[in-house]
Design a protein around this motif. Structure first.
Motif, mmCIF file in Angstrom:
data_model
loop_
_atom_site.group_PDB
_atom_site.id
_atom_site.type_symbol
_atom_site.label_atom_id
_atom_site.label_comp_id
_atom_site.label_asym_id
_atom_site.label_seq_id
_atom_site.Cartn_x
_atom_site.Cartn_y
_atom_site.Cartn_z
ATOM 1 N N PRO A 1 -58.743 14.414 -63.691
ATOM 2 C CA PRO A 1 -57.896 14.088 -64.842
ATOM 3 C C PRO A 1 -58.301 14.826 -66.121
ATOM 4 C CG PRO A 1 -59.256 12.195 -64.190
ATOM 5 C CD PRO A 1 -59.356 13.190 -63.103
ATOM 6 N N TYR B 1 -64.057 17.762 -56.715
ATOM 7 C CA TYR B 1 -64.050 18.183 -58.135
ATOM 8 C C TYR B 1 -64.918 17.264 -58.989
ATOM 9 C CZ TYR B 1 -59.989 20.388 -56.064
ATOM 10 O OH TYR B 1 -59.176 21.090 -55.226
ATOM 11 N N ILE C 1 -54.727 14.182 -60.550
ATOM 12 C CA ILE C 1 -55.364 12.973 -60.021
ATOM 13 C C ILE C 1 -56.862 13.181 -59.741
ATOM 14 C CG2 ILE C 1 -55.375 11.334 -58.085
ATOM 15 C CD1 ILE C 1 -52.278 11.577 -58.116
ATOM 16 N N VAL D 1 -63.902 13.371 -64.829
ATOM 17 C CA VAL D 1 -63.314 12.026 -64.763
ATOM 18 C C VAL D 1 -63.827 11.159 -65.920
ATOM 19 C CG1 VAL D 1 -63.089 9.925 -63.355
ATOM 20 C CG2 VAL D 1 -63.046 12.173 -62.251
ATOM 21 N N TYR E 1 -59.168 9.866 -53.533
ATOM 22 C CA TYR E 1 -58.763 11.215 -53.939
ATOM 23 C C TYR E 1 -59.821 12.202 -53.479
ATOM 24 C CZ TYR E 1 -61.941 10.616 -58.025
ATOM 25 O OH TYR E 1 -63.018 10.400 -58.838
ATOM 26 N N ASP E 2 -59.494 13.488 -53.453
ATOM 27 C CA ASP E 2 -60.446 14.502 -53.013
ATOM 28 C C ASP E 2 -61.634 14.495 -53.983
ATOM 29 O OD1 ASP E 2 -61.891 16.712 -52.399
ATOM 30 O OD2 ASP E 2 -60.177 18.071 -52.257
ATOM 31 N N THR F 1 -57.951 7.978 -62.029
ATOM 32 C CA THR F 1 -57.650 9.143 -61.205
ATOM 33 C C THR F 1 -56.333 8.920 -60.489
ATOM 34 O OG1 THR F 1 -59.100 8.115 -59.612
ATOM 35 C CG2 THR F 1 -59.975 9.950 -60.882
#
Lengths: 75, 350
Positions: free
Chosen positions: A39, B283, A36, B291, B279-280, B350
């Motif tokens: 991705p 990243y 999530i 993403v 979401y966290d 995501t």
């Protein structure tokens, strides 16, 4: 959003991790992703490995776009 | 105590005057008369209530002479001064449904007299009025009269007696957006396990969190010539230029962003980030290509695997954003993508 793009007449592929949601919402071409929060990446890998895996997913998405489907399909 | 007083509104068809050819029948007050479906209500009310008057109005007359018809009907109802007003049921008759919703809404808001109606959930009047008027969900044809009256009559009596109205699922009216807090008899974990057991054994169960119903769109034909295709990126993962210049909300987004990536070959922590609050973000903030894979698509563009990466990408945050908003955003930017000659879209979530 996927469906509106499709409705506009543009083939679209949905890259997402939670594919059951994509199925529920109604995407037709679906490519599973890694996680999530990332991705198309994996922070546990080196930058090089990570880009390679990202490329694999994107290539799979391009393949999906070049594949005729008659209904919802997970690639 | 005397009987509760009811005024009933019906159209020309249910008054047995005629169909379309009589739809221009003007509003008419029939004091002391019980007409058509009113007979079923009368039977259901028993001795508790009586229909003191019936208003009959043609569907075309009502909709074509809206202001006149509304004023006439309002006067008729006012003169009768009922305890409750019932319109319909209209089933799937569109103009009748709109008329029922309009008069019921008018009677309750302008005269302060409680009013209900009933119709099929796909009747255009339902969407227009279900949040303003208690609207019993009925079948789509008059064959459902018995069911409709069985729900409408008790609800009308409760309103006339000023009693507390139960939830939509108990009374049978369409959910009207009003939430009422209450205590469940059993705790959540127990209810969830019960639901799961029912599901596993194939028994019916009722979800406490119904999902919106989604329509389907047929897939478009495949891209024939990817080497010359213009490919665009779209994301619900909230990737934005660093600093989130358009202030896309971290959840329940009210808008989407359109950003130019001409000359951008790699998204870095200095240039891009995520606005997504679901979401966290660490990243994606480190490397937004995780993403929105701009870097890889640039490589593929250079290698001739795709024709071109479209110079604009579209983005919003998908968390808590309503289906209606997402639909509106995407309808708008899809038209732009189409106009810009985009052949294919990669949408990441995501």
């Amino acid at each position: 959003m996927v469906k509106e793009v499709e409705r506009a007449g543009i083939p679209v592929v949905h890259i997402c991790t939670v594919t059951p949601i994509s199925l529920t919402v109604g995407a037709n071409r679906i490519v599973p992703a890694i996680a999530i929060p990332h991705p198309l990446g994996n922070p546990a890998m080196t930058a090089q490995e990570e880009k390679a895996i990202r490329r694999q997913i994107v290539e799979k998405a391009l393949d999906a776009l070049q594949t005729e489907v008659s209904g919802q399909t997970i690639f | 105590m005397g009987k509760l007083r009811v005024v009933h509104y019906i159209n020309q068809f249910f008054a047995n005057i005629g169909g379309e050819e009589k739809a221009d029948f003007p509003a008419e007050l029939r004091v002391g008369e019980v007409v058509g479906p009113g007979l079923a209500f009368k039977a259901s009310f028993k001795d508790e209530a009586e229909i003191i008057a019936t208003i009959v109005c043609g569907d075309s007359y009502f909709n074509e002479n809206l202001e006149t018809a509304k004023a006439q009907i309002l006067e008729m109802v006012k003169a009768q001064n009922p305890d409750v007003f019932i319109a319909g049921p209209a089933f799937n008759a569109g103009r009748y449904g709109v008329a029922c919703g309009t008069v019921a809404d008018m009677v309750s808001s302008e005269l302060g007299i409680p009013a209900i109606t009933g119709m099929y959930e796909e009747n255009p009047g339902a969407d227009m009025f279900k949040n303003k008027v208690l609207t019993i969900a009925t079948k789509n044809s008059a064959a459902g009269m018995r069911d409709a009256v069985a729900k409408m009559a008790p609800l009308a009596l409760k309103l006339a007696k000023n009693e507390k109205i139960g939830a939509s699922c108990e009374e049978g009216y369409m959910p009207n957006g009003v939430r009422v807090n209450f205590f469940e008899k059993e705790r959540g974990s127990k209810r969830a396990v019960k639901m799961l057991l029912s599901k596993l054994s194939g028994k019916p169960f009722t979800t406490e969190y119904p999902m919106p119903s989604f329509d389907r769109v047929d897939p478009n034909p495949a891209v024939k010539d990817m080497a010359h295709a213009r490919v665009a990126l779209v994301t619900s993962g909230g990737i934005v230029p660093k600093g989130n210049p358009d202030h896309i909300e971290s959840s329940s987004a009210s808008h989407y962003g359109e950003y130019d990536i001409s000359g951008v070959f790699d998204l870095t922590s200095d240039t891009y980030e995520t606005a997504h609050g679901g979401y966290d973000p660490c990243y994606a903030n480190q490397d937004a290509d995780r993403v929105l894979p701009v870097d890889v698509l640039r490589d593929l563009e250079k290698e001739g695997k795709i024709g071109k990466l479209h110079e604009k990408f579209y983005t919003t945050t998908g968390n808590g954003t309503s289906v209606a908003s997402s639909k509106a955003f995407a309808a708008e930017f899809s038209a732009k993508l189409k106009a810009d000659g985009v052949d294919a879209v990669i949408l990441t979530s995501t």
